[in-house]
Design a protein around this motif. Structure first.
Motif, PDB file in Angstrom:
ATOM      1  N   MET A  18       0.830  -1.205   0.000  1.00  0.00           N
ATOM      2  CA  MET A  18       0.000   0.000   0.000  1.00  0.00           C
ATOM      3  C   MET A  18       0.864   1.255   0.000  1.00  0.00           C
ATOM      4  SD  MET A  18      -2.983  -0.531   2.782  1.00  0.00           S
ATOM      5  CE  MET A  18      -3.654  -2.129   3.106  1.00  0.00           C
ATOM      6  N   THR A  19       0.326   2.295  -0.586  1.00  0.00           N
ATOM      7  CA  THR A  19       0.955   3.607  -0.473  1.00  0.00           C
ATOM      8  C   THR A  19       0.470   4.230   0.833  1.00  0.00           C
ATOM      9  OG1 THR A  19      -0.842   4.800  -1.564  1.00  0.00           O
ATOM     10  CG2 THR A  19       0.927   3.924  -2.987  1.00  0.00           C
ATOM     11  N   GLN A  20       1.138   5.283   1.251  1.00  0.00           N
ATOM     12  CA  GLN A  20       0.689   5.994   2.448  1.00  0.00           C
ATOM     13  C   GLN A  20      -0.738   6.501   2.247  1.00  0.00           C
ATOM     14  OE1 GLN A  20       3.809   8.946   2.746  1.00  0.00           O
ATOM     15  NE2 GLN A  20       4.988   7.686   4.180  1.00  0.00           N
ATOM     16  N   GLN A  21      -0.996   7.025   1.063  1.00  0.00           N
ATOM     17  CA  GLN A  21      -2.328   7.566   0.795  1.00  0.00           C
ATOM     18  C   GLN A  21      -3.389   6.470   0.837  1.00  0.00           C
ATOM     19  OE1 GLN A  21      -3.022   9.534  -2.993  1.00  0.00           O
ATOM     20  NE2 GLN A  21      -4.558  10.838  -2.042  1.00  0.00           N
ATOM     21  N   GLN A  22      -3.111   5.312   0.224  1.00  0.00           N
ATOM     22  CA  GLN A  22      -4.086   4.214   0.241  1.00  0.00           C
ATOM     23  C   GLN A  22      -4.406   3.786   1.666  1.00  0.00           C
ATOM     24  OE1 GLN A  22      -1.734   1.546  -2.179  1.00  0.00           O
ATOM     25  NE2 GLN A  22      -3.240   1.601  -3.839  1.00  0.00           N
ATOM     26  N   LEU A  23      -3.375   3.639   2.471  1.00  0.00           N
ATOM     27  CA  LEU A  23      -3.579   3.213   3.852  1.00  0.00           C
ATOM     28  C   LEU A  23      -4.423   4.232   4.605  1.00  0.00           C
ATOM     29  CD1 LEU A  23      -3.117   1.334   6.234  1.00  0.00           C
ATOM     30  CD2 LEU A  23      -0.874   2.411   6.560  1.00  0.00           C
ATOM     31  N   GLY A  24      -4.079   5.487   4.468  1.00  0.00           N
ATOM     32  CA  GLY A  24      -4.840   6.532   5.148  1.00  0.00           C
ATOM     33  C   GLY A  24      -6.291   6.560   4.708  1.00  0.00           C
ATOM     34  N   ILE A  25      -6.528   6.455   3.421  1.00  0.00           N
ATOM     35  CA  ILE A  25      -7.897   6.458   2.901  1.00  0.00           C
ATOM     36  C   ILE A  25      -8.666   5.249   3.420  1.00  0.00           C
ATOM     37  CG2 ILE A  25      -9.273   6.209   0.792  1.00  0.00           C
ATOM     38  CD1 ILE A  25      -7.159   8.022  -0.591  1.00  0.00           C
ATOM     39  N   ASP A  30      -9.047  11.882   5.237  1.00  0.00           N
ATOM     40  CA  ASP A  30      -9.315  12.711   4.073  1.00  0.00           C
ATOM     41  C   ASP A  30      -8.261  12.403   3.015  1.00  0.00           C
ATOM     42  OD1 ASP A  30      -8.862  15.062   2.294  1.00  0.00           O
ATOM     43  OD2 ASP A  30     -10.468  15.950   3.503  1.00  0.00           O
ATOM     44  N   PRO A  31      -8.679  12.114   1.772  1.00  0.00           N
ATOM     45  CA  PRO A  31      -7.715  11.789   0.712  1.00  0.00           C
ATOM     46  C   PRO A  31      -6.652  12.860   0.482  1.00  0.00           C
ATOM     47  CG  PRO A  31      -9.936  11.283  -0.006  1.00  0.00           C
ATOM     48  CD  PRO A  31     -10.060  12.008   1.309  1.00  0.00           C
ATOM     49  N   ASN A  32      -6.978  14.119   0.769  1.00  0.00           N
ATOM     50  CA  ASN A  32      -6.024  15.203   0.556  1.00  0.00           C
ATOM     51  C   ASN A  32      -4.938  15.265   1.625  1.00  0.00           C
ATOM     52  OD1 ASN A  32      -7.339  16.184  -1.774  1.00  0.00           O
ATOM     53  ND2 ASN A  32      -8.852  17.209  -0.493  1.00  0.00           N
ATOM     54  N   THR A  33      -5.189  14.671   2.792  1.00  0.00           N
ATOM     55  CA  THR A  33      -4.216  14.744   3.883  1.00  0.00           C
ATOM     56  C   THR A  33      -3.707  13.374   4.321  1.00  0.00           C
ATOM     57  OG1 THR A  33      -5.977  14.735   5.542  1.00  0.00           O
ATOM     58  CG2 THR A  33      -5.198  16.890   4.776  1.00  0.00           C
ATOM     59  N   ALA A  34      -4.257  12.298   3.771  1.00  0.00           N
ATOM     60  CA  ALA A  34      -3.903  10.939   4.212  1.00  0.00           C
ATOM     61  C   ALA A  34      -2.411  10.662   4.077  1.00  0.00           C
ATOM     62  CB  ALA A  34      -4.715   9.909   3.427  1.00  0.00           C
ATOM     63  N   SER A  35      -1.846  10.968   2.930  1.00  0.00           N
ATOM     64  CA  SER A  35      -0.434  10.689   2.691  1.00  0.00           C
ATOM     65  C   SER A  35       0.445  11.486   3.648  1.00  0.00           C
ATOM     66  CB  SER A  35      -0.058  11.010   1.244  1.00  0.00           C
ATOM     67  OG  SER A  35       1.294  10.718   1.014  1.00  0.00           O
ATOM     68  N   ALA A  36       0.143  12.761   3.828  1.00  0.00           N
ATOM     69  CA  ALA A  36       0.946  13.612   4.714  1.00  0.00           C
ATOM     70  C   ALA A  36       0.870  13.113   6.156  1.00  0.00           C
ATOM     71  CB  ALA A  36       0.465  15.057   4.631  1.00  0.00           C
ATOM     72  N   ARG A  37      -0.298  12.696   6.576  1.00  0.00           N
ATOM     73  CA  ARG A  37      -0.462  12.222   7.954  1.00  0.00           C
ATOM     74  C   ARG A  37       0.320  10.940   8.191  1.00  0.00           C
ATOM     75  NH1 ARG A  37      -6.317  11.394  10.749  1.00  0.00           N
ATOM     76  NH2 ARG A  37      -5.598  10.448  12.676  1.00  0.00           N
ATOM     77  N   LEU A  38       0.217   9.986   7.245  1.00  0.00           N
ATOM     78  CA  LEU A  38       0.973   8.741   7.376  1.00  0.00           C
ATOM     79  C   LEU A  38       2.470   9.007   7.300  1.00  0.00           C
ATOM     80  CD1 LEU A  38      -0.041   5.747   7.714  1.00  0.00           C
ATOM     81  CD2 LEU A  38      -1.831   7.347   7.111  1.00  0.00           C
ATOM     82  N   ASN A  39       2.864   9.953   6.484  1.00  0.00           N
ATOM     83  CA  ASN A  39       4.278  10.316   6.371  1.00  0.00           C
ATOM     84  C   ASN A  39       4.803  10.828   7.719  1.00  0.00           C
ATOM     85  OD1 ASN A  39       6.717  10.667   4.928  1.00  0.00           O
ATOM     86  ND2 ASN A  39       6.287  12.840   4.734  1.00  0.00           N
ATOM     87  N   GLN A  40       3.993  11.595   8.418  1.00  0.00           N
ATOM     88  CA  GLN A  40       4.389  12.099   9.744  1.00  0.00           C
ATOM     89  C   GLN A  40       4.598  10.941  10.715  1.00  0.00           C
ATOM     90  OE1 GLN A  40       4.611  15.624  10.748  1.00  0.00           O
ATOM     91  NE2 GLN A  40       4.755  15.755   8.533  1.00  0.00           N
ATOM     92  N   TYR A  41       3.744   9.927  10.645  1.00  0.00           N
ATOM     93  CA  TYR A  41       3.878   8.745  11.503  1.00  0.00           C
ATOM     94  C   TYR A  41       5.147   7.968  11.143  1.00  0.00           C
ATOM     95  CZ  TYR A  41      -1.102   9.311  12.768  1.00  0.00           C
ATOM     96  OH  TYR A  41      -2.313   9.770  13.213  1.00  0.00           O
TER      97      TYR A  41
END
Length: 100
Positions: A18-25, A30-41
């Motif tokens: 999975m990509t960070q965005q896929q996991l977050g979604i 929110d699809p617009n912030t999912a990747s950034a949030r997972l990246n912070q983790y």
């Protein structure tokens, strides 16, 4: 000692393909912030609360203990154990307890 969480989360996510965005979604972010949030983790800049960590682990098919485990061998054992059936887990535990 640094938390093993970021490294373990990244490894579990990549193993799940999975990509960070896929996991977050998948977790309802929110699809617009999912990747950034997972990246912070994954960079260790922010740590999720336990409920979020549990949801991440469930989505990735790993025990939440794996994400926090600071021993590499124990972490690999946890991953192997969850792949066993409950009866095989119990059988293994019985064997271990007898040999200790």
């Amino acid at each position: 000692m640094e938390s093993p969480f970021p490294t373990r989360l990244r490894a579990a996510r990549k193993a799940a393909g999975m990509t960070q965005q896929q996991l977050g979604i998948n977790l309802g972010m929110d699809p617009n912030t999912a990747s950034a949030r997972l990246n912070q983790y994954e960079k260790g800049k922010h740590s999720p609360d336990y409920q979020t960590a549990k949801r991440l682990a469930d989505e990735l098919g790993v025990p939440v203990a794996y994400l926090y485990c600071d021993d590499d061998l124990l972490a690999e054992l946890l991953l192997a154990l969850v792949k066993l059936s409950a009866s095989n887990q119990q059988e293994l535990l019985d064997k271990i307890q007898k040999s200790v």
